[in-house]
Design a protein around this motif. Structure first.
Motif, short mmCIF file in Angstrom:
data_model
loop_
_atom_site.label_atom_id
_atom_site.label_comp_id
_atom_site.label_asym_id
_atom_site.label_seq_id
_atom_site.Cartn_x
_atom_site.Cartn_y
_atom_site.Cartn_z
N THR A 149 -3.53 -4.04 -26.28
CA THR A 149 -2.17 -4.56 -26.34
C THR A 149 -1.24 -3.67 -25.53
O THR A 149 -1.55 -2.51 -25.27
N LEU A 150 -0.11 -4.23 -25.16
CA LEU A 150 0.97 -3.48 -24.53
C LEU A 150 2.12 -3.44 -25.52
O LEU A 150 2.47 -4.46 -26.12
N LYS A 151 2.70 -2.27 -25.68
CA LYS A 151 3.77 -2.10 -26.66
C LYS A 151 5.00 -1.56 -25.96
O LYS A 151 4.90 -0.65 -25.14
N GLY A 152 6.15 -2.13 -26.27
CA GLY A 152 7.41 -1.67 -25.69
C GLY A 152 8.46 -2.75 -25.83
O GLY A 152 8.14 -3.94 -25.97
N GLY A 153 9.70 -2.35 -25.78
CA GLY A 153 10.79 -3.31 -25.89
C GLY A 153 10.84 -3.99 -27.24
O GLY A 153 11.30 -5.12 -27.35
#
Length: 159
Positions: A127-131
């Motif tokens: 997964t990509l995490k941010g914002g």
């Protein structure tokens, strides 16, 4: 691997991901015609009798079902994910087969790749995490490809 890094200009990098395609269109044709040909062999024994017309629809329904299943599989494999990394932004765009587009973007400084070895829908879920959000990337890849993708994403976000 069914993903590829591209460098557009100076500091802009793009990662294109797509599902693996193990059977090309010509292969589908060969499989469907092969099933029809092999399914027709038993019908040779009843050639010229009324029984042929009773059995032929079952063969045609089986071949049609196989063809429709393979076509539906091709439609699902039209998914494309594009991760764009600039100096200050990270953006992921997912193009779904039905034309639906999902987008995620955040400041690249806060973006990070995470791997969930267990507990995800697939092993080594990336997964990509941010914002304030967490989005999946490359869930259609094989387990080895997801592990390699995670390593490359980690390096890309650090650079």
């Amino acid at each position: 691997m069914p993903y590829d890094w591209k460098r557009n200009s100076g500091a802009v990098r793009e990662l294109h991901l797509w599902p693996h395609n193990s059977l090309p269109p010509r292969g589908v044709m060969v499989v469907v015609l092969g099933v029809f040909a092999l399914g027709s062999i038993p019908l040779l024994a009843v050639l010229g009798s009324v029984v042929l017309w009773g059995l032929l629809p079952f063969l045609l329904v089986a071949v049609l079902g196989l063809w429709l299943a393979l076509e539906m599989n091709y439609r699902h494999r039209r998914t494309i994910e594009v991760l764009t990394l600039t100096d200050d932004q990270a953006q992921l765009v997912r193009h779904e087969p039905g034309g639906r587009i999902q987008e995620w973007h955040c400041n690249r400084y806060w973006a990070q790749a995470e791997m969930h070895e267990k507990g995800g829908p697939v092993p080594h879920y990336v997964t990509l995490k941010g914002g304030g959000r967490e989005v999946e990337i490359g869930s259609f890849l094989s387990e080895d490809e997801r592990i390699a993708l995670f390593d490359e994403l980690t390096r890309a976000f650090k650079s």
